[in-house]
Write an enzyme that holds these catalytic residues in place. Structure first.
Site, PDB file in Angstrom:
ATOM      1  N   THR A   1       4.974 -10.351  -1.013  1.00 14.22           N
ATOM      2  CA  THR A   1       5.681  -9.290  -1.721  1.00 14.22           C
ATOM      3  C   THR A   1       7.031  -9.814  -2.201  1.00 14.22           C
ATOM      4  O   THR A   1       7.788 -10.380  -1.425  1.00 14.22           O
ATOM      5  CB  THR A   1       5.880  -8.085  -0.788  1.00 14.22           C
TER       6      THR A   1
ATOM      7  N   HIS B   1      -6.597  -5.819   1.470  1.00 14.02           N
ATOM      8  CA  HIS B   1      -5.494  -5.885   2.441  1.00 14.02           C
ATOM      9  C   HIS B   1      -5.791  -4.910   3.583  1.00 14.02           C
ATOM     10  O   HIS B   1      -5.647  -3.699   3.437  1.00 14.02           O
ATOM     11  CB  HIS B   1      -4.186  -5.533   1.747  1.00 14.02           C
TER      12      HIS B   1
ATOM     13  N   ASN C   1      -1.259  -6.081   8.533  1.00 12.13           N
ATOM     14  CA  ASN C   1       0.185  -5.815   8.492  1.00 12.13           C
ATOM     15  C   ASN C   1       0.570  -4.339   8.501  1.00 12.13           C
ATOM     16  O   ASN C   1       1.606  -3.953   7.983  1.00 12.13           O
ATOM     17  CB  ASN C   1       0.835  -6.504   7.283  1.00 12.13           C
TER      18      ASN C   1
ATOM     19  N   TYR D   1      -0.784  -1.637   7.034  1.00 12.08           N
ATOM     20  CA  TYR D   1      -0.983  -0.787   5.876  1.00 12.08           C
ATOM     21  C   TYR D   1      -2.264   0.038   6.062  1.00 12.08           C
ATOM     22  O   TYR D   1      -2.880   0.005   7.121  1.00 12.08           O
ATOM     23  CB  TYR D   1      -0.951  -1.626   4.600  1.00 12.08           C
TER      24      TYR D   1
ATOM     25  N   ASN E   1       4.976  -2.415  11.079  1.00 15.75           N
ATOM     26  CA  ASN E   1       4.645  -1.015  10.786  1.00 15.75           C
ATOM     27  C   ASN E   1       4.042  -0.308  12.002  1.00 15.75           C
ATOM     28  O   ASN E   1       3.174   0.559  11.877  1.00 15.75           O
ATOM     29  CB  ASN E   1       3.713  -0.907   9.571  1.00 15.75           C
TER      30      ASN E   1
END
Length: 397
Positions: free
Chosen positions: A38, A192, A195, A197, A252
């Site tokens: 990112t 994805h 992480n 998400y 997260n």
């Protein structure tokens, strides 16, 4: 800027890292992979890849022929997003810009895959409210953290437990984004599911508090991600699809190694992928974030989880595996990993700072230091101004 004087480079050109391998339909000339990173340079409004810098950025990092690069996460829809300066791949304007990026990489005889991204509760509830969008998650609770809960309250946009119809809509959007990617020239797509998400949130037993067929058991928690896999394989073919996992990640507020059943959860979903593979639908690869990096925002070399390993994946999945996590400064670990003939290694932060990273690793050349302060800065600085080795020498590094 300067070279990293604390690291003694080692030439890896004679190791398996520079042995060719086929990933999907791509004939790679080496096993260095540029992972999804990112960078927050996309234009707002619209989440359009940066028209001034993005094509040059990917062009610089794909000059070594036969390289595999994976794009920064690209939102599959506005509802899946919520970061103003991250790109999407749902609109015509976005796709038009991606076409230029893919063309640059292909001119260099390298390959570019698109990482398909949906944020879930890692989004910003106030940003979503501004744009008239829901603040989505597997279940109404728990929130990611107290700050997210407070923002949601103030924005009058409480965390929303996805309905089955909305899950189906997400799957449809993954399919549209995958088709857009390939139509624009991508070599494949990466789902994805890492992480912290959305898809990772569904896998996590402490985050997913659902009581329907998408929660409550290991099998049910795997369902959403597997439905995305099946839909994409049906839409674009298994050779065009990879997936990323981070079993030990805590970013997260994922459970990571603190959850005793976390290996069982990932062993199950990876086992399901292997079942599909044996039935003739083997994904191009599985991409693993190593326990060497539990949170990408921690300083490199910190936050390692020492009580677990991703090695269990090899006993289940028999296709290619990409491993990522603080490897650039550890050639001894990289060399050991690629002794396995199915393994590739991803290098992130130092490839940002060294556009000719592959050549430097091949020849054992010094590496430029990176500047963390410019990782997410909306500027050309720290993005397209890092020098190649020859340029750095001329600059007096």
């Amino acid at each position: 800027m300067s070279f990293n004087k604390d690291f003694k480079p080692v030439a890896l050109g004679d190791t398996n890292l520079f042995k060719p391998i086929k990933i999907g339909d791509c004939e790679l000339q080496h096993r260095c992979v540029y992972p999804p990173l990112t960078r927050m340079r996309a234009a707002h409004p619209g989440n359009v890849p940066n028209k001034d810098w993005a094509a040059e950025y990917y062009d610089q990092r794909s000059k070594f022929p036969g390289s595999m690069l994976i794009t920064e996460g690209a939102f599959i829809s506005a509802q899946a997003g919520g970061y103003d300066n991250a790109p999407g791949i749902w609109s015509d304007e976005q796709v038009a810009e991606w076409k230029k990026i893919f063309a640059k990489v292909h001119e260099n005889k390298s390959f570019l895959w698109v990482q398909l991204w949906a944020l879930g509760y890692a989004s910003y509830p106030d940003t979503m409210a501004r744009d008239g969008l829901r603040y989505d998650a597997p279940s109404e609770n728990p929130y990611m953290d107290a700050e997210s809960k407070e923002k949601a309250k103030k924005a009058n946009n409480p965390q929303h437990s996805l309905t089955k119809a909305e899950i189906k809509e997400y799957i449809d959007n993954y399919v549209k984004a995958a088709k857009n990617s390939l139509a624009a020239g991508a070599d494949g797509v990466e789902i994805h599911s890492a992480n912290g998400y959305l898809l990772n949130q569904f896998l996590d037993p402490n985050v997913n508090q659902r009581t329907d067929e998408y929660g409550g058991s290991i099998e049910n928690r795997s369902r959403f991600a597997l439905e995305v896999v099946d839909a994409l394989v049906e839409a674009v073919g298994e050779s065009k699809v990879g997936i990323r996992f981070s079993p030990y990640g805590t970013f997260n507020t994922m459970s990571g190694g603190a959850e005793t059943g976390i290996v069982a959860q990932f062993a199950h979903i990876i086992g399901e992928l292997e079942k599909r593979a044996r039935a003739g639908k083997r994904l191009a690869y599985i991409h693993l974030v190593e326990p060497r990096v539990t949170n990408p925002f921690l300083t490199e070399g910190t936050g390692e989880y020492d009580d677990g390993t991703n090695d269990f994946v090899y006993s289940i999945w028999k296709g290619p595996i990409i491993r990522a996590g603080n490897l650039a400064l550890h050639p001894e670990i990289t060399t050991e990993m690629v002794k396995d003939d199915r393994t590739l290694c991803a290098f992130g932060r130092y490839w940002i700072a060294n556009p000719d990273f592959v050549e430097r690793v091949q020849k054992g050349l010094p590496l430029n230091k990176y500047n963390r302060d410019t990782f997410y800065k909306m500027s050309a600085e720290g993005y397209i101004d890092y020098p190649t080795y020859d340029e750095a020498v001329k600059l007096g590094y």
